[in-house]
Design an enzyme around this catalytic site. Structure first.
Site, mmCIF file in Angstrom:
data_model
loop_
_atom_site.group_PDB
_atom_site.id
_atom_site.type_symbol
_atom_site.label_atom_id
_atom_site.label_comp_id
_atom_site.label_asym_id
_atom_site.label_seq_id
_atom_site.Cartn_x
_atom_site.Cartn_y
_atom_site.Cartn_z
ATOM 1 N N SER A 191 0.853 -1.187 0.000
ATOM 2 C CA SER A 191 0.000 0.000 0.000
ATOM 3 C C SER A 191 0.885 1.231 0.000
ATOM 4 O O SER A 191 2.058 1.176 0.413
ATOM 5 C CB SER A 191 -0.879 0.006 1.258
ATOM 6 O OG SER A 191 -1.493 1.269 1.471
ATOM 7 N N TYR A 231 -2.729 -1.332 10.250
ATOM 8 C CA TYR A 231 -2.784 -1.686 8.831
ATOM 9 C C TYR A 231 -1.543 -1.203 8.096
ATOM 10 O O TYR A 231 -0.889 -1.980 7.375
ATOM 11 C CB TYR A 231 -4.033 -1.093 8.179
ATOM 12 C CG TYR A 231 -4.041 -1.258 6.675
ATOM 13 C CD1 TYR A 231 -4.323 -2.492 6.100
ATOM 14 C CD2 TYR A 231 -3.748 -0.184 5.836
ATOM 15 C CE1 TYR A 231 -4.313 -2.651 4.725
ATOM 16 C CE2 TYR A 231 -3.740 -0.341 4.462
ATOM 17 C CZ TYR A 231 -4.014 -1.577 3.905
ATOM 18 O OH TYR A 231 -3.991 -1.733 2.552
#
Length: 270
Positions: free
Chosen positions: A148, A161
């Site tokens: 990400s 996350y």
């Protein structure tokens, strides 16, 4: 990239996690269109079966699928054993499955974070550890790990996350260094906001934010792998943003990210 590295997916077989929707499904369609056979897994059995059937009918490639929940510690071993039982050869591993939460850290439970770490980190490590030896024996193969843009800096309100995705990025680049001279390419794909179910699960307020499509992420990710890249940030604006941690003090970057997301999470629970 060495001559024996994976440089064409036609006739190969790809194993894709989180393949029933979003980026994982997009990878499945992209690879099948290029003549790649598939092994798909997700925890949503009905959706997975529908995806497998549609791809098989449209692209005439072999598609196997297994339902599994990667929050379970033994799921990667189970999946590997199913692949061995069916005598399948995996040339490309796509570790796509993952989830996150947008919230004040203490507003989520410890079990949620345990599941997140299990899926985003432990399953990635286990599956890589299981499927890599056969690739090395053949002297060719590829691994795509979906990270990400959150991997490049600490992210208040998305702390766990983004930390898991920082692991994925570092892990992928380290393995690239270890195995690139033995015919294996490992590429971390780093998308920004993407039109998937991720944000509904994350309880994320994304109003006014730009989005890429899963198809673009899959296309850019596959191109990056076949070019032998260590990582790929999807989109020029995301790429420029990813460089901020290199050029600004980390404390400043933390403040900037905090300001970006502070109003996009619910107020701290009392």
């Amino acid at each position: 990239m060495k001559d024996n590295s994976l440089n064409n997916v036609k006739g190969k077989t790809a194993f894709i996690t989180g393949a029933s929707s979003g980026i994982g499904e997009a990878f499945a369609w992209k690879l099948a269109a290029a003549g790649c056979h598939l092994v798909l897994t997700a925890r949503s059995g009905d959706k997975l079966k529908q995806t497998a059937t549609a791809i098989r009918e449209q692209h005439k490639v072999r598609v196997h699928y297994y339902t599994a929940d990667l929050t379970q510690r033994d799921a990667p071993k189970y999946l590997y054993e199913q692949v061995q039982q069916d005598k399948l050869r995996v040339d490309l591993l796509v570790n796509n499955a993952g989830f996150g939460k947008w919230a004040h850290f203490l507003d989520e439970t410890a079990p949620v974070y345990t599941d997140m770490i299990q899926v985003n980190i432990d399953a990635v490590v286990q599956l890589t550890h299981l499927f890599l030896p056969a690739m090395l024996e053949r002297g060719t193969g590829g691994i795509i790990n979906v990270a990400s843009t959150g991997a490049f800096q600490p992210c208040p309100y998305i702390a766990v996350y983004c930390a898991t995705k920082a692991f994925v990025l570092s892990f992928s680049e380290a393995l690239y260094g270890e195995y690139k001279d033995r015919g294996i390419t490992v590429t971390a794909v780093c998308p920004g906001n993407t039109q998937t179910e991720f944000f509904a699960v994350a309880n994320a307020n994304t109003q006014g934010m730009p989005f890429d499509t899963p198809a673009r992420v899959a296309e850019d990710g596959l191109k990056a792998l076949l070019k032998g890249k260590t990582y790929n940030v999807v989109g020029i604006s995301n790429y420029l943003q990813s460089l901020s941690a290199r050029f600004f003090p980390r404390r400043m970057v933390i403040g900037i990210v905090k300001g970006m997301f502070a109003k996009r999470v619910p107020a701290l629970a009392k």
